[in-house]
Design an enzyme around this catalytic site. Structure first.
Site, mmCIF file in Angstrom:
data_model
loop_
_atom_site.group_PDB
_atom_site.id
_atom_site.type_symbol
_atom_site.label_atom_id
_atom_site.label_comp_id
_atom_site.label_asym_id
_atom_site.label_seq_id
_atom_site.Cartn_x
_atom_site.Cartn_y
_atom_site.Cartn_z
ATOM 1 C CB SER A 58 -45.500 -74.689 -68.468
ATOM 2 O OG SER A 58 -45.130 -74.115 -69.701
ATOM 3 C CE LYS A 61 -42.539 -73.974 -65.680
ATOM 4 N NZ LYS A 61 -42.521 -72.942 -66.699
ATOM 5 C CG ASP A 62 -41.443 -68.258 -65.623
ATOM 6 O OD1 ASP A 62 -40.815 -69.006 -66.385
ATOM 7 O OD2 ASP A 62 -42.681 -68.137 -65.670
ATOM 8 N N GLY A 120 -51.500 -64.937 -71.290
ATOM 9 C CA GLY A 120 -52.701 -65.703 -71.605
ATOM 10 C C GLY A 120 -52.440 -67.198 -71.551
ATOM 11 N N GLY A 175 -44.920 -66.074 -60.450
ATOM 12 C CA GLY A 175 -44.673 -67.443 -59.998
ATOM 13 C C GLY A 175 -43.179 -67.740 -59.933
ATOM 14 C CG HIS A 192 -51.391 -67.963 -65.670
ATOM 15 N ND1 HIS A 192 -51.459 -68.937 -66.648
ATOM 16 C CD2 HIS A 192 -50.271 -67.249 -65.932
ATOM 17 C CE1 HIS A 192 -50.431 -68.803 -67.468
ATOM 18 N NE2 HIS A 192 -49.690 -67.795 -67.049
ATOM 19 C CD GLN A 199 -42.021 -62.173 -72.666
ATOM 20 O OE1 GLN A 199 -42.585 -61.158 -72.271
ATOM 21 N NE2 GLN A 199 -41.967 -63.271 -71.929
ATOM 22 C CB VAL A 220 -49.479 -74.166 -59.460
ATOM 23 C CG1 VAL A 220 -50.651 -75.137 -59.419
ATOM 24 C CG2 VAL A 220 -49.753 -72.993 -58.522
ATOM 25 N NE ARG A 277 -42.354 -72.174 -73.270
ATOM 26 C CZ ARG A 277 -41.404 -71.859 -74.133
ATOM 27 N NH1 ARG A 277 -40.770 -72.783 -74.784
ATOM 28 N NH2 ARG A 277 -41.088 -70.601 -74.323
HETATM 29 O O1 PAF Z 1 -44.264 -64.739 -67.320
HETATM 30 C C1 PAF Z 1 -44.892 -64.270 -68.300
HETATM 31 O O2 PAF Z 1 -45.963 -64.732 -68.664
HETATM 32 C C2 PAF Z 1 -44.298 -63.093 -69.055
HETATM 33 O O3 PAF Z 1 -42.917 -63.184 -69.128
HETATM 34 C C3 PAF Z 1 -44.735 -61.735 -68.510
HETATM 35 C C4 PAF Z 1 -44.229 -61.511 -67.089
HETATM 36 C C5 PAF Z 1 -46.248 -61.625 -68.530
HETATM 37 C C6 PAF Z 1 -44.168 -60.614 -69.375
HETATM 38 O O4 PAF Z 1 -44.592 -60.724 -70.688
#
Ligand code: PAF
Length: 282
Positions: free
Chosen positions: A187, A151-152, A31, A149, A37, A61, A178, A189
């Site tokens: 991000s 970015k990660d 979200g 993405g 996104h 996580q 992006v 954040r």
């Molecule tokens: O990249 C994210 O937003 C999260 O790590 C994901 C892939 C939705 C898993 O919770």
């Protein structure tokens, strides 16, 4: 757009869609949607008959309770954005449905070094939590393609490995990072940055661009030392790691023998906000 919260309901609906021959594009998110996104949603819409987005702030996580508590939750706004883009289904499960007490939360998968370096070193258990939720979401949504993405970048490497090792029937589609017009990688954040930190934060990407320009010209070590110093010239910026690593194994490189595979990765504390970014060096 349909909104589902139940796992069974989502699974059944999408199973029928797949059986009737529709391709399913999937964008998993936590979200607080931004243009990064939305770009994934647009791409999924171009390439699939149906697009599904999940919004789930995955508690397992986060290795920092405060980070989990501070994670922005903006479901109403997110739903409007998804609706506007023509997303077909948004799946918004509750934590106790994803992780019922009666079920063990484990994947028992060995990621080798992929989940131990960089982010993995500083956020132990993070990628295991990501892999568990992504595997569960794939089982529920049964996507043809899933969009992530760059970015990660490390998350993407872990997910590619998960899919390959477990032979999951889904195509992973990596998408470009992006950025805001000033270069800051988008991000969730970023909204937590103070106005002055937000002004300085694009400096991180400027340094990464310079690293790309200089790659091959001076030694890896000298370049990294210069780059850390340059980022930390900004008041309140602290580099947690800055590494040049192989794009598949993610192992750090010490020379330029394989520049075409090299990526520079960085994590920086900007005040108390931790930002990550990367740049491919070819
Ligand atoms: O990249 C994210 O937003 C999260 O790590 C994901 C892939 C939705 C898993 O919770």
């Amino acid at each position: 757009m349909k909104q589902f919260t139940g796992i069974g309901q989502t699974f059944e609906h999408l199973r029928k869609s797949a059986e009737s021959g529709l391709s399913i594009g999937f964008v998993p998110t936590m979200g607080a949607l931004h243009d990064g996104h939305l770009n994934l949603i647009r791409r999924s819409k171009q390439e699939n008959d149906l697009t599904v987005c999940s919004i789930f702030v995955n508690p397992i996580q986060f290795n920092n309770k405060e980070d989990l508590a501070k994670y922005p939750r903006t479901l109403e706004r997110d739903s409007l954005l998804l609706e506007e883009l023509g997303c077909d289904i948004v799946f918004v499960p509750e934590a106790d449905e994803m992780y019922p007490e009666s079920e063990p939360v484990d994947l028992n998968l060995d990621f080798g070094m992929l989940d131990k370096v960089m982010e993995g070193k500083f956020r132990p258990g993070h990628f295991n939590g990501v892999a568990i939720v992504v595997k569960k979401l794939f089982d529920i949504v049964q996507p043809t393609r899933a969009y992530f993405g760059k970015k990660d970048f490390q998350q993407l490497a872990v997910i590619k490995y998960l899919v390959k090792t477990l032979n999951l029937p889904v195509e992973i589609v990596p998408c470009e990072t992006v950025r805001d017009p000033d270069g800051l990688a988008m991000s969730s954040r970023n909204t937590r940055l103070s106005a002055s930190d937000r002004n300085l934060a694009p400096g991180i990407y400027k340094v990464l661009q310079k690293v790309r320009m200089e790659a091959g010209n001076i030694s890896v070590n000298e370049l990294l030392t210069w780059a850390v110093r340059k980022i930390e010239e900004h008041p309140g910026f602290r580099v947690e790691y800055l590494e040049i690593a192989d794009n598949e194994t993610l192992m750090p490189v010490e020379n330029w023998d394989n520049l075409a595979r090299d990526v520079a990765f960085v994590a920086v504390f900007v005040g108390d906000v931790r930002l990550i970014d990367n740049i491919e060096l070819f």
